[in-house]
Design an enzyme around this catalytic site. Structure first.
Site, short mmCIF file in Angstrom:
data_model
loop_
_atom_site.label_atom_id
_atom_site.label_comp_id
_atom_site.label_asym_id
_atom_site.label_seq_id
_atom_site.Cartn_x
_atom_site.Cartn_y
_atom_site.Cartn_z
N ASP A 121 0.35 -0.98 -0.60
CA ASP A 121 -0.10 0.39 -0.26
C ASP A 121 1.12 0.46 -0.35
O ASP A 121 1.62 1.38 1.21
CB ASP A 121 -1.37 -0.24 1.69
N LYS A 170 -6.86 3.41 -2.91
CA LYS A 170 -7.65 3.05 -1.88
C LYS A 170 -7.98 4.60 -0.67
O LYS A 170 -7.04 6.28 -2.05
CB LYS A 170 -6.21 2.67 -0.73
N LYS A 222 -10.37 0.30 -1.99
CA LYS A 222 -9.75 -0.01 -0.83
C LYS A 222 -10.10 1.67 -0.12
O LYS A 222 -10.08 2.06 0.11
CB LYS A 222 -8.01 -0.12 -0.69
#
Length: 216
Positions: A89, A151, A180
């Site tokens: 991430d 995300k 996400k």
């Protein structure tokens, strides 16, 4: 819907201890969460603790500001993968985006994409600092760079995920990447609404509370 398999069980606080990581991994194994999300220093420990489970290990990169050099992020990514991370991430460089250096943002994500190869790459855009136009732009950049997920948030900014942001992101991504949602998701009802809106992963430090609610 098995909500546990949407959850990245997350612990990224600066004072996190080894005992905290052990607890995180034990909970992730017990509830069969999709992944744990940890800082790079704890990737190898988490990987060892979860080696006999189906739980993946995710490492954050450039966290939480995203403002270090691309070479630094690349080194951090390579180290995390060497330590056993299954997913990455990464935080974008918001300053470059807001300075109009869009190609440099694209290059940085593409650089990390080339390192991650078959590993899942999620790009954190930190929606709380962006205008809607910037959100649309960076979603397109992330998709063009080959990100698997876009995300919403680090959870360390001025705000987390919002329903409106998910609706906007889903429209722009148009099935070319997954989403996400993270930041401020603390209960089952909120998590389920995000999933109903089309997110594929939930980042939360409240995973056990979310799944425990189902048994009440």
């Amino acid at each position: 819907m098995e909500i546990n398999r949407y959850i990245d069980h997350t612990l990224l606080k600066p004072a996190t201890t080894i005992n905290d990581i052990e607890t995180l991994c034990r909970e992730a194994s017990t509830y069969d969460f999709f992944a744990v999300c940890v800082n790079g220093a704890y990737v190898s420990l988490a990987k060892r603790l979860l080696r006999d489970t189906s739980v993946s290990v995710c490492s954050v990169i450039g966290f939480p500001l995203g403002s270090m050099s691309g070479k630094t992020k690349a080194f951090e990514t390579d180290q995390a993968l060497s330590d056993g991370a299954d997913e990455i991430d990464m935080v974008i460089n918001l300053g470059l985006l807001k300075s109009g250096k869009h190609h440099e943002v694209l290059q940085e994500i593409s650089f990390i994409r080339n390192i991650t190869k078959r590993h899942t790459l999620k790009v954190i855009i930190e929606t709380c600092y962006l205008t809607n136009a910037e959100k649309e732009l960076v979603c397109k950049i992330a998709v063009d760079a080959g990100a698997d997920f876009v995300k919403t948030s680090t959870g360390f900014g001025t705000g987390g995920a919002t329903y409106n942001d998910i609706i906007l992101m889903k429209k722009i991504i148009n099935g070319k990447a997954k989403i996400k949602a993270s930041g401020g998701i603390r209960d089952y009802q909120t998590a389920k609404k995000y999933i109903d809106l089309g997110v594929d992963r939930i980042g939360t430090s409240n995973g056990t509370d979310i799944v425990s609610w189902i048994k009440l």
